[in-house]
Motif scaffolding. Structure first.
Motif, PDB file in Angstrom:
ATOM      1  N   GLU A 246       7.578   4.817  17.741  1.00  0.00           N
ATOM      2  CA  GLU A 246       8.161   6.277  17.307  1.00  0.00           C
ATOM      3  C   GLU A 246       9.115   6.380  16.186  1.00  0.00           C
ATOM      4  O   GLU A 246       9.250   7.057  15.297  1.00  0.00           O
ATOM      5  N   ALA A 247       9.372   5.009  15.851  1.00  0.00           N
ATOM      6  CA  ALA A 247      10.013   4.497  14.510  1.00  0.00           C
ATOM      7  C   ALA A 247       9.468   3.307  13.823  1.00  0.00           C
ATOM      8  O   ALA A 247       9.764   2.399  13.584  1.00  0.00           O
ATOM      9  N   PRO A 248       7.937   3.540  13.313  1.00  0.00           N
ATOM     10  CA  PRO A 248       7.318   2.596  12.776  1.00  0.00           C
ATOM     11  C   PRO A 248       7.806   2.289  11.203  1.00  0.00           C
ATOM     12  O   PRO A 248       8.516   3.093  10.737  1.00  0.00           O
ATOM     13  N   THR A 249       7.527   1.149  10.865  1.00  0.00           N
ATOM     14  CA  THR A 249       7.893   1.082   9.380  1.00  0.00           C
ATOM     15  C   THR A 249       6.890   2.054   8.607  1.00  0.00           C
ATOM     16  O   THR A 249       5.643   1.985   8.869  1.00  0.00           O
ATOM     17  N   ALA A 250       7.418   2.500   7.567  1.00  0.00           N
ATOM     18  CA  ALA A 250       6.688   3.518   6.838  1.00  0.00           C
ATOM     19  C   ALA A 250       5.523   3.054   6.146  1.00  0.00           C
ATOM     20  O   ALA A 250       5.633   1.902   5.775  1.00  0.00           O
ATOM     21  N   LEU A 251       4.236   3.718   6.430  1.00  0.00           N
ATOM     22  CA  LEU A 251       3.084   3.114   5.607  1.00  0.00           C
ATOM     23  C   LEU A 251       3.249   3.387   4.091  1.00  0.00           C
ATOM     24  O   LEU A 251       3.980   4.333   3.781  1.00  0.00           O
ATOM     25  N   SER A 252       2.639   2.749   3.197  1.00  0.00           N
ATOM     26  CA  SER A 252       2.575   3.015   1.907  1.00  0.00           C
ATOM     27  C   SER A 252       1.782   4.302   1.698  1.00  0.00           C
ATOM     28  O   SER A 252       1.179   4.579   2.546  1.00  0.00           O
ATOM     29  N   VAL A 253       1.939   4.993   0.637  1.00  0.00           N
ATOM     30  CA  VAL A 253       1.260   6.183   0.293  1.00  0.00           C
ATOM     31  C   VAL A 253      -0.274   5.956   0.271  1.00  0.00           C
ATOM     32  O   VAL A 253      -1.132   6.760   0.918  1.00  0.00           O
ATOM     33  N   ILE A 254      -0.808   4.741  -0.251  1.00  0.00           N
ATOM     34  CA  ILE A 254      -1.988   4.476   0.008  1.00  0.00           C
ATOM     35  C   ILE A 254      -2.644   4.485   1.563  1.00  0.00           C
ATOM     36  O   ILE A 254      -3.646   5.019   1.510  1.00  0.00           O
ATOM     37  N   GLU A 255      -2.109   3.691   1.918  1.00  0.00           N
ATOM     38  CA  GLU A 255      -2.146   3.505   3.556  1.00  0.00           C
ATOM     39  C   GLU A 255      -2.463   4.855   4.259  1.00  0.00           C
ATOM     40  O   GLU A 255      -3.012   5.236   4.991  1.00  0.00           O
ATOM     41  N   ALA A 256      -1.268   5.639   4.064  1.00  0.00           N
ATOM     42  CA  ALA A 256      -1.126   6.868   4.561  1.00  0.00           C
ATOM     43  C   ALA A 256      -2.287   7.808   4.204  1.00  0.00           C
ATOM     44  O   ALA A 256      -2.896   8.690   5.200  1.00  0.00           O
ATOM     45  N   ILE A 257      -2.749   7.774   3.015  1.00  0.00           N
ATOM     46  CA  ILE A 257      -4.049   8.816   2.696  1.00  0.00           C
ATOM     47  C   ILE A 257      -5.203   8.161   3.505  1.00  0.00           C
ATOM     48  O   ILE A 257      -5.920   9.089   3.835  1.00  0.00           O
ATOM     49  N   ARG A 258      -5.139   6.950   3.538  1.00  0.00           N
ATOM     50  CA  ARG A 258      -6.360   6.517   4.074  1.00  0.00           C
ATOM     51  C   ARG A 258      -6.310   6.538   5.746  1.00  0.00           C
ATOM     52  O   ARG A 258      -7.316   6.952   6.508  1.00  0.00           O
ATOM     53  N   ARG A 259      -5.079   6.717   6.481  1.00  0.00           N
ATOM     54  CA  ARG A 259      -4.994   6.843   7.787  1.00  0.00           C
ATOM     55  C   ARG A 259      -5.058   8.372   8.141  1.00  0.00           C
ATOM     56  O   ARG A 259      -5.440   8.725   9.475  1.00  0.00           O
TER      57      ARG A 259
ATOM     58  N   LEU B 225       4.414  16.885   3.105  1.00  0.00           N
ATOM     59  CA  LEU B 225       4.656  16.823   4.072  1.00  0.00           C
ATOM     60  C   LEU B 225       3.649  15.941   5.051  1.00  0.00           C
ATOM     61  O   LEU B 225       4.026  15.122   5.926  1.00  0.00           O
ATOM     62  N   ALA B 226       2.341  16.199   4.771  1.00  0.00           N
ATOM     63  CA  ALA B 226       1.312  15.612   5.713  1.00  0.00           C
ATOM     64  C   ALA B 226       1.083  14.068   5.555  1.00  0.00           C
ATOM     65  O   ALA B 226       1.085  13.335   6.430  1.00  0.00           O
ATOM     66  N   LEU B 227       1.434  13.623   4.305  1.00  0.00           N
ATOM     67  CA  LEU B 227       1.289  12.218   4.041  1.00  0.00           C
ATOM     68  C   LEU B 227       2.606  11.324   4.563  1.00  0.00           C
ATOM     69  O   LEU B 227       2.371  10.523   5.016  1.00  0.00           O
ATOM     70  N   ALA B 228       3.642  12.053   4.359  1.00  0.00           N
ATOM     71  CA  ALA B 228       5.012  11.518   4.948  1.00  0.00           C
ATOM     72  C   ALA B 228       5.117  11.457   6.407  1.00  0.00           C
ATOM     73  O   ALA B 228       5.402  10.389   6.819  1.00  0.00           O
ATOM     74  N   ALA B 229       4.453  12.447   6.857  1.00  0.00           N
ATOM     75  CA  ALA B 229       4.411  12.312   8.430  1.00  0.00           C
ATOM     76  C   ALA B 229       3.281  11.251   8.876  1.00  0.00           C
ATOM     77  O   ALA B 229       3.785  10.522   9.777  1.00  0.00           O
TER      78      ALA B 229
END
Ligand SMILES: Cc1cc2nc3c(=O)[nH]c(=O)nc-3n(C[C@H](O)[C@H](O)[C@H](O)COP(=O)(O)O)c2cc1C
Length: 218
Positions: free
Chosen positions: A10-23, A153-157
C-alpha cells in the motif's frame, strides 16, 4: 493476475514516470481497501500541478468516496453503441473505492478560434463572444486541460501502486445531476481509483513506424 509488486504493497516506493507509463493499465476490478488520505492527497496534488492552456486551470474535481453516490454515479456511466443502439452499463465502476469526475466551465478555459486562417488565442468568454459576432465556431481548451490533469492523476496513481480507468462513456446530464454540478458546466470525464484486484497484460499499441513521420508526412 495481480502484479506481485502491487499486491499487498500500500505504500510502495513511487515508480519513475517512465516506469509508471509502462506499467499503467485500465483496471476494472478493485480491492475494497480504502485509499489512505495521504495517498489521495498526493494524487490530487499531482493533478493540480498539470499544465493548462494559458495556465487557465479551468478544472474542478468531485472526488466520490460515498458508496451510495458511487452506485448512482456508476448508473450514470452508460454508453450507447452507434450501430446497434444498444446501451452498455458500466456498473463495475461502483466497485472502485474512489471515482473522480473532472468538470469545468468552457468559459474558464483558454480557447482557439480561426480568423482568416490564423488561430486566435483568447479566454473562453472572449472567444465565445467573438465567435458569436463573427459567426464562427471556436474550440474550448477545457477538454484538453481536463485530459492532461487526468493523465497526471493516472500516472501518479500507477506510480503509487494504484489502478485507474478513464471513463468517457457516461451520460453527462445524469452525472451532473448526481453530483450537483451546474447544468451549464461540462463534466466529460471520470476516473476510477483503487488498489487493483487484477493486473492485465499490456493492450496492443500501433508500431512507431506507422504513426511517426520525421520532418514531413510521407
Ligand atoms: C478518453 C478515454 C476514455 C475511456 N473511456 C472508457 C470507458 O468509458 N469505459 C472503459 O471501460 N474504458 C474506457 N477507457 C479505457 C480504454 O478502453 C483503454 O485505455 C484502452 O483500451 C487501452 O487499454 P489500457 O488503458 O489498459 O492500455 C477510456 C480511455 C480513454 C483514454
Amino acid at each position: 493476475m495481480i502484479s506481485p509488486e502491487v499486491a499487498g504493497s500500500e505504500a510502495p516506493t513511487a515508480l519513475s514516470v517512465i516506469e509508471a507509463i509502462r506499467r499503467r493499465r485500465s483496471i476494472r476490478r478493485y480491492r475494497s481497501d480504502p485509499i489512505p488520505e495521504s495517498v489521495l492527497g498526493e494524487l490530487l496534488e499531482m493533478t493540480r500541478l498539470a499544465p493548462s492552456g494559458c495556465n487557465a486551470q479551468p478544472w474542478r474535481f468531485v472526488v466520490v468516496r460515498d458508496e451510495a453516490t458511487r452506485a448512482r454515479l456508476a448508473e450514470a456511466c452508460t454508453f450507447v453503441a452507434r450501430r446497434s443502439g444498444e446501451v452498455y452499463p458500466q456498473r463495475w465502476i461502483a466497485g472502485a473505492p474512489v471515482v473522480v469526475v473532472a468538470w469545468g466551465f468552457e468559459r474558464d478555459a483558454g480557447a482557439i478560434y480561426v480568423r482568416e486562417g490564423q488561430a486566435i488565442v483568447a479566454d473562453g468568454a472572449e472567444a465565445a463572444e467573438d465567435a458569436r459576432h463573427m459567426g464562427v465556431g471556436f474550440q474550448s481548451g477545457l477538454l484538453i486541460d481536463l485530459a492532461i490533469a487526468f493523465d497526471h492523476l493516472a500516472l501518479a496513481a500507477t506510480a503509487l501502486g494504484l489502478g485507474t480507468c478513464w471513463i468517457a462513456g457516461l451520460n453527462e446530464p445524469k452525472v451532473k445531476e448526481v453530483l450537483g454540478i451546474p447544468a451549464e458546466a461540462r463534466a466529460p470525464l471520470a476516473m476510477t481509483l483503487g488498489y487493483p484486484a487484477e493486473w492485465p497484460g499490456p493492450r496492443p499499441r500501433k508500431q512507431l513506424s506507422g504513426i511517426v513521420f520525421y520532418d514531413r508526412y510521407s
